[in-house]
Scaffold this motif. Sequence first.
Motif, PDB file in Angstrom:
ATOM      1  N   GLU A   1       0.818  -1.221   0.000  1.00 20.11           N
ATOM      2  CA  GLU A   1       0.000   0.000   0.000  1.00 20.11           C
ATOM      3  C   GLU A   1       0.851   1.270   0.000  1.00 20.11           C
ATOM      4  N   ILE A   2       2.172   1.132   0.143  1.00 12.27           N
ATOM      5  CA  ILE A   2       3.068   2.289   0.185  1.00 12.27           C
ATOM      6  C   ILE A   2       3.683   2.498  -1.200  1.00 12.27           C
ATOM      7  N   PRO A   3       3.440   3.662  -1.814  1.00  9.35           N
ATOM      8  CA  PRO A   3       4.046   3.936  -3.123  1.00  9.35           C
ATOM      9  C   PRO A   3       5.578   3.944  -3.029  1.00  9.35           C
ATOM     10  N   GLN A   4       6.230   3.565  -4.120  1.00 12.25           N
ATOM     11  CA  GLN A   4       7.681   3.452  -4.137  1.00 12.25           C
ATOM     12  C   GLN A   4       8.374   4.754  -3.748  1.00 12.25           C
ATOM     13  N   ALA A   5       7.923   5.870  -4.279  1.00 13.21           N
ATOM     14  CA  ALA A   5       8.564   7.152  -3.961  1.00 13.21           C
ATOM     15  C   ALA A   5       8.431   7.473  -2.468  1.00 13.21           C
ATOM     16  N   THR A   6       7.282   7.156  -1.900  1.00 10.94           N
ATOM     17  CA  THR A   6       7.060   7.381  -0.464  1.00 10.94           C
ATOM     18  C   THR A   6       7.979   6.484   0.353  1.00 10.94           C
ATOM     19  N   LEU A   7       8.116   5.227  -0.063  1.00 16.59           N
ATOM     20  CA  LEU A   7       8.988   4.298   0.635  1.00 16.59           C
ATOM     21  C   LEU A   7      10.423   4.818   0.633  1.00 16.59           C
ATOM     22  N   TYR A   8      10.920   5.242  -0.524  1.00 19.28           N
ATOM     23  CA  TYR A   8      12.285   5.774  -0.607  1.00 19.28           C
ATOM     24  C   TYR A   8      12.457   6.987   0.317  1.00 19.28           C
ATOM     25  N   ARG A   9      11.476   7.864   0.328  1.00 18.49           N
ATOM     26  CA  ARG A   9      11.558   9.070   1.168  1.00 18.49           C
ATOM     27  C   ARG A   9      11.684   8.689   2.647  1.00 18.49           C
ATOM     28  N   HIS A  10      10.867   7.716   3.080  1.00 19.19           N
ATOM     29  CA  HIS A  10      10.905   7.321   4.492  1.00 19.19           C
ATOM     30  C   HIS A  10      12.163   6.520   4.824  1.00 19.19           C
ATOM     31  N   LEU A  11      12.651   5.717   3.895  1.00 21.29           N
ATOM     32  CA  LEU A  11      13.915   5.008   4.121  1.00 21.29           C
ATOM     33  C   LEU A  11      15.051   6.010   4.305  1.00 21.29           C
ATOM     34  N   ASN A  12      15.076   7.044   3.480  1.00 23.91           N
ATOM     35  CA  ASN A  12      16.117   8.068   3.612  1.00 23.91           C
ATOM     36  C   ASN A  12      16.009   8.806   4.939  1.00 23.91           C
ATOM     37  N   THR A  13      14.787   9.097   5.367  1.00 23.15           N
ATOM     38  CA  THR A  13      14.578   9.765   6.653  1.00 23.15           C
ATOM     39  C   THR A  13      15.095   8.888   7.796  1.00 23.15           C
ATOM     40  N   LEU A  14      14.771   7.596   7.751  1.00 22.08           N
ATOM     41  CA  LEU A  14      15.229   6.674   8.794  1.00 22.08           C
ATOM     42  C   LEU A  14      16.740   6.490   8.767  1.00 22.08           C
ATOM     43  N   LYS A  15      17.320   6.509   7.573  1.00 22.25           N
ATOM     44  CA  LYS A  15      18.777   6.377   7.452  1.00 22.25           C
ATOM     45  C   LYS A  15      19.464   7.612   8.026  1.00 22.25           C
ATOM     46  N   LYS A  16      18.979   8.801   7.679  1.00 22.09           N
ATOM     47  CA  LYS A  16      19.559  10.044   8.202  1.00 22.09           C
ATOM     48  C   LYS A  16      19.423  10.121   9.720  1.00 22.09           C
ATOM     49  N   GLY A  17      18.354   9.526  10.266  1.00 19.33           N
ATOM     50  CA  GLY A  17      18.126   9.539  11.705  1.00 19.33           C
ATOM     51  C   GLY A  17      18.828   8.415  12.446  1.00 19.33           C
ATOM     52  N   ASN A  18      19.678   7.660  11.746  1.00 12.56           N
ATOM     53  CA  ASN A  18      20.423   6.543  12.343  1.00 12.56           C
ATOM     54  C   ASN A  18      19.521   5.453  12.922  1.00 12.56           C
ATOM     55  N   ILE A  19      18.354   5.290  12.331  1.00  5.54           N
ATOM     56  CA  ILE A  19      17.445   4.219  12.728  1.00  5.54           C
ATOM     57  C   ILE A  19      17.788   2.963  11.928  1.00  5.54           C
ATOM     58  N   LEU A  20      18.169   3.161  10.666  1.00  3.08           N
ATOM     59  CA  LEU A  20      18.565   2.017   9.849  1.00  3.08           C
ATOM     60  C   LEU A  20      19.828   2.345   9.077  1.00  3.08           C
ATOM     61  N   THR A  21      20.378   1.313   8.480  1.00  2.34           N
ATOM     62  CA  THR A  21      21.628   1.442   7.737  1.00  2.34           C
ATOM     63  C   THR A  21      21.527   0.613   6.462  1.00  2.34           C
ATOM     64  N   VAL A  22      22.386   0.918   5.519  1.00  3.81           N
ATOM     65  CA  VAL A  22      22.502   0.119   4.295  1.00  3.81           C
ATOM     66  C   VAL A  22      23.579  -0.919   4.552  1.00  3.81           C
ATOM     67  N   THR A  23      23.191  -2.197   4.443  1.00  2.15           N
ATOM     68  CA  THR A  23      24.133  -3.286   4.738  1.00  2.15           C
ATOM     69  C   THR A  23      24.767  -3.868   3.485  1.00  2.15           C
ATOM     70  N   ASN A  24      24.164  -3.596   2.317  1.00  5.78           N
ATOM     71  CA  ASN A  24      24.705  -4.157   1.083  1.00  5.78           C
ATOM     72  C   ASN A  24      24.241  -3.301  -0.093  1.00  5.78           C
ATOM     73  N   GLU A  25      25.101  -3.179  -1.077  1.00  6.53           N
ATOM     74  CA  GLU A  25      24.750  -2.491  -2.318  1.00  6.53           C
ATOM     75  C   GLU A  25      25.188  -3.375  -3.475  1.00  6.53           C
ATOM     76  N   LYS A  26      24.262  -3.604  -4.414  1.00  8.87           N
ATOM     77  CA  LYS A  26      24.553  -4.490  -5.548  1.00  8.87           C
ATOM     78  C   LYS A  26      24.096  -3.803  -6.826  1.00  8.87           C
ATOM     79  N   GLN A  27      24.949  -3.819  -7.837  1.00 10.54           N
ATOM     80  CA  GLN A  27      24.603  -3.245  -9.132  1.00 10.54           C
ATOM     81  C   GLN A  27      23.703  -4.208  -9.900  1.00 10.54           C
ATOM     82  N   ILE A  28      22.535  -3.708 -10.304  1.00  4.71           N
ATOM     83  CA  ILE A  28      21.603  -4.510 -11.102  1.00  4.71           C
ATOM     84  C   ILE A  28      21.096  -3.635 -12.245  1.00  4.71           C
TER      85      ILE A  28
END
Length: 179
Positions: A36-63
Amino acid sequence: MKSKADLIMHPVRMKIIQHLSKGPATVAELLDVLEEIPQATLYRHLNTLKKGNILTVTNEKQIRGTTEKTYALQVNGSRITPEEGSKLTKDEHMNMFTTFFANLMRQTEEFFDGDVDLTKDIYGFSQVDLHLNEQEWETFKEELYQVIKPYTQNSRRSDTKKITMAQFFVSEPNHKKGN
């Protein structure tokens, strides 16, 4: 900058945190579960949580010319510690609880919007008073965590249904003890 409480108590961010509490996930995996969460909204909230040190990026893969990131919760990132909680005002605590309660109300309303069969659908709530000293409280919390933890790790399968269990603990204040 928003407080940690403001960051985690937003309804969309709460859903993200609840899913990531089961383990790391990519955006595609989050979109599958949080449909039910649009992709753009999800990205916005992930970035907010990342900036707030709530979550982190554990892996990055080129696809195919883009970078797929895997997100995970920081250790204790989504929890308000007693030290952090002691710095919040009464109004901030009440606002957090109101948001928590409103989320439960929304989930309950969504539950009853459809065809409900209470002989098969899981629904209920209860309240019980416990009388515990500090050591018993610490033991209780750890035992409860150990009971719940294996079930929070289950993934979505055709033979399971999502069951939300909300926890709310409140003790009598020290200044009222013995009255």
